[in-house]
Design an enzyme around this catalytic site. Structure first.
Site, PDB file in Angstrom:
ATOM      1  N   PHE A  81      34.396  50.192  32.644  1.00 49.57           N
ATOM      2  CA  PHE A  81      34.629  49.435  31.242  1.00 49.57           C
ATOM      3  C   PHE A  81      33.326  48.610  30.993  1.00 49.57           C
ATOM      4  O   PHE A  81      32.326  48.872  31.767  1.00 49.57           O
ATOM      5  CB  PHE A  81      35.797  48.328  31.541  1.00 49.57           C
ATOM      6  CG  PHE A  81      35.673  47.177  32.291  1.00 49.57           C
ATOM      7  CD1 PHE A  81      35.030  45.971  32.159  1.00 49.57           C
ATOM      8  CD2 PHE A  81      35.631  47.492  33.764  1.00 49.57           C
ATOM      9  CE1 PHE A  81      34.726  45.022  32.974  1.00 49.57           C
ATOM     10  CE2 PHE A  81      35.569  46.664  34.719  1.00 49.57           C
ATOM     11  CZ  PHE A  81      34.898  45.375  34.443  1.00 49.57           C
ATOM     12  N   GLY A  82      33.343  47.830  29.872  1.00 44.73           N
ATOM     13  CA  GLY A  82      32.249  46.980  29.454  1.00 44.73           C
ATOM     14  C   GLY A  82      30.811  47.831  29.435  1.00 44.73           C
ATOM     15  O   GLY A  82      30.743  48.807  28.870  1.00 44.73           O
ATOM     16  N   THR A 102      43.115  36.804  34.973  1.00 41.21           N
ATOM     17  CA  THR A 102      42.339  37.496  34.222  1.00 41.21           C
ATOM     18  C   THR A 102      43.068  38.218  33.166  1.00 41.21           C
ATOM     19  O   THR A 102      44.075  38.647  33.402  1.00 41.21           O
ATOM     20  CB  THR A 102      41.314  38.623  34.777  1.00 41.21           C
ATOM     21  OG1 THR A 102      40.518  39.164  34.035  1.00 41.21           O
ATOM     22  CG2 THR A 102      42.153  39.599  35.586  1.00 41.21           C
ATOM     23  N   ASP A 160      34.461  35.770  37.422  1.00 38.61           N
ATOM     24  CA  ASP A 160      33.464  35.543  36.458  1.00 38.61           C
ATOM     25  C   ASP A 160      32.141  36.550  36.681  1.00 38.61           C
ATOM     26  O   ASP A 160      31.707  36.290  37.857  1.00 38.61           O
ATOM     27  CB  ASP A 160      33.065  33.989  36.087  1.00 38.61           C
ATOM     28  CG  ASP A 160      32.618  34.084  34.654  1.00 38.61           C
ATOM     29  OD1 ASP A 160      33.271  34.150  33.656  1.00 38.61           O
ATOM     30  OD2 ASP A 160      31.252  33.785  34.479  1.00 38.61           O
ATOM     31  N   SER A 161      32.024  37.182  35.680  1.00 32.81           N
ATOM     32  CA  SER A 161      31.026  38.407  36.268  1.00 32.81           C
ATOM     33  C   SER A 161      30.140  38.537  34.742  1.00 32.81           C
ATOM     34  O   SER A 161      30.465  38.288  33.886  1.00 32.81           O
ATOM     35  CB  SER A 161      31.617  39.619  36.617  1.00 32.81           C
ATOM     36  OG  SER A 161      32.783  39.915  35.711  1.00 32.81           O
ATOM     37  N   ARG A 183      31.868  43.581  42.087  1.00 32.71           N
ATOM     38  CA  ARG A 183      33.115  43.145  42.383  1.00 32.71           C
ATOM     39  C   ARG A 183      33.520  43.733  43.733  1.00 32.71           C
ATOM     40  O   ARG A 183      34.391  42.829  44.523  1.00 32.71           O
ATOM     41  CB  ARG A 183      34.072  43.570  41.280  1.00 32.71           C
ATOM     42  CG  ARG A 183      35.307  43.159  41.218  1.00 32.71           C
ATOM     43  CD  ARG A 183      36.038  43.274  39.981  1.00 32.71           C
ATOM     44  NE  ARG A 183      35.386  42.517  38.994  1.00 32.71           N
ATOM     45  CZ  ARG A 183      34.511  43.222  37.881  1.00 32.71           C
ATOM     46  NH1 ARG A 183      34.472  44.408  38.082  1.00 32.71           N
ATOM     47  NH2 ARG A 183      34.002  42.456  36.976  1.00 32.71           N
TER      48      ARG A 183
HETATM   49  P1  ITT Z   1      38.426  37.136  31.940  1.00 30.75           P
HETATM   50  O1  ITT Z   1      37.818  35.902  31.663  1.00 30.75           O
HETATM   51  O2  ITT Z   1      39.969  36.865  31.542  1.00 30.75           O
HETATM   52  O3  ITT Z   1      38.486  37.562  33.253  1.00 30.75           O
HETATM   53  P2  ITT Z   1      36.177  38.604  30.591  1.00 30.75           P
HETATM   54  O4  ITT Z   1      36.085  39.811  30.085  1.00 30.75           O
HETATM   55  O5  ITT Z   1      36.175  37.354  29.343  1.00 30.75           O
HETATM   56  O6  ITT Z   1      37.953  38.463  31.168  1.00 30.75           O
HETATM   57  P3  ITT Z   1      34.116  37.378  31.889  1.00 30.75           P
HETATM   58  O7  ITT Z   1      33.980  36.258  31.026  1.00 30.75           O
HETATM   59  O8  ITT Z   1      33.897  37.502  33.201  1.00 30.75           O
HETATM   60  O9  ITT Z   1      35.335  38.297  31.675  1.00 30.75           O
HETATM   61  O10 ITT Z   1      33.079  38.518  31.155  1.00 30.75           O
HETATM   62  C1  ITT Z   1      32.605  39.432  31.817  1.00 30.75           C
HETATM   63  C2  ITT Z   1      32.003  40.567  30.932  1.00 30.75           C
HETATM   64  O11 ITT Z   1      30.888  41.170  31.610  1.00 30.75           O
HETATM   65  C3  ITT Z   1      33.163  41.345  30.704  1.00 30.75           C
HETATM   66  O12 ITT Z   1      33.804  41.324  29.766  1.00 30.75           O
HETATM   67  C4  ITT Z   1      32.330  42.898  30.704  1.00 30.75           C
HETATM   68  O13 ITT Z   1      31.868  42.937  29.393  1.00 30.75           O
HETATM   69  C5  ITT Z   1      31.210  42.626  31.503  1.00 30.75           C
HETATM   70  N1  ITT Z   1      31.342  42.945  32.975  1.00 30.75           N
HETATM   71  C6  ITT Z   1      31.791  42.278  34.072  1.00 30.75           C
HETATM   72  N2  ITT Z   1      32.034  43.164  34.972  1.00 30.75           N
HETATM   73  C7  ITT Z   1      31.695  44.479  34.702  1.00 30.75           C
HETATM   74  C8  ITT Z   1      32.028  45.589  35.332  1.00 30.75           C
HETATM   75  O14 ITT Z   1      32.431  45.866  36.356  1.00 30.75           O
HETATM   76  N3  ITT Z   1      31.479  46.634  34.607  1.00 30.75           N
HETATM   77  C9  ITT Z   1      31.106  46.432  33.317  1.00 30.75           C
HETATM   78  N4  ITT Z   1      31.128  45.466  32.512  1.00 30.75           N
HETATM   79  C10 ITT Z   1      31.549  44.110  33.291  1.00 30.75           C
END
Ligand code: ITT
Length: 194
Positions: A152-153, A7, A72-73, A181
């Protein structure tokens, strides 16, 4: 146990360090490529990232690992037909996280359900080339406005069921106990017997 964590997301990395005690997590190297994620489902993308990471590691590194882990989340909102879902990272990606959260909230019409859930699918691949996925989810609702600087996010706009504050506003330990997670990691530990 030594596992490559495929990641680029620093928030995920921080959480995994707490959720997988006893596992030595090798960060995805800075010089390694961006891993494609072109699937329609979280599981497709998690497997695609694990497979891509494993292939790159075998071609570029000699260090032996016990496996590769990918995540993936995303946030699935009922009023948006489950979106942004697998597109959570790509939704309004030109905006910073705070503006992205405001944009998402602005899409929810007044008077409709604010139900949402965070979903996480983990893929674990061994160096032999066998792989499996586990998943976890946490139900909740979207807040009226962003709150809190933790996590985050989308954390500042998601209120987990049973609480009246967002993941961004609640203590880190709460998210680490009941998040999507955390639940996926529980299933992973059970499956790996660790
Ligand atoms: P990697 O693919 O490198 O792991 P990414 O950020 O692109 O990183 P994803 O494609 O899985 O990962 O996108 C998931 C998005 O969903 C992530 O960027 C966040 O915006 C959101 N997300 C996932 N889990 C979260 C969490 O625990 N809290 C807040 N937002 C989350």
């Amino acid at each position: 146990m030594k596992v490559l964590l495929a990641t680029r997301n620093a928030g995920k990395l921080r959480e995994f360090a707490g959720l997988l005690p006893g596992v030595e997590l090798v960060p995805w190297p800075a010089e390694a490529p961006e891993l494609p994620e072109t699937g329609a489902f979280f599981a497709d993308n998690a497997l695609q990232k694990a497979e891509g990471a494993l292939r790159w590691w075998k071609a570029n590194r000699s260090e032996i690992l016990d496996g590769v882990l990918s995540d993936d989340s995303g946030l699935c909102v009922d009023a948006l037909w489950g979106g942004p879902g697998v597109l959570s990272a790509r939704f309004a990606s030109e905006l910073d996280p705070a503006a992205k959260n405001l944009k998402l909230l602005a899409l929810i019409p007044d008077g409709v359900s604010r139900k949402a859930r965070f979903v996480c699918v983990l893929a674990f691949a061994s160096l032999r080339g066998d792989a499996f996925t586990v998943s976890g989810a946490v139900e909740g609702t979207l807040s009226e406005s962003p709150k809190g600087g933790g996590g985050f996010g989308y954390d500042p706009i998601f209120i987990p069921e049973g609480f009246d504050r967002t993941f961004g506003d609640l203590p880190t330990e709460v998210k680490q106990r009941l998040s999507h997670r955390a639940r996926a990691c529980e299933a992973l530990r059970r499956k790996l017997g660790i």
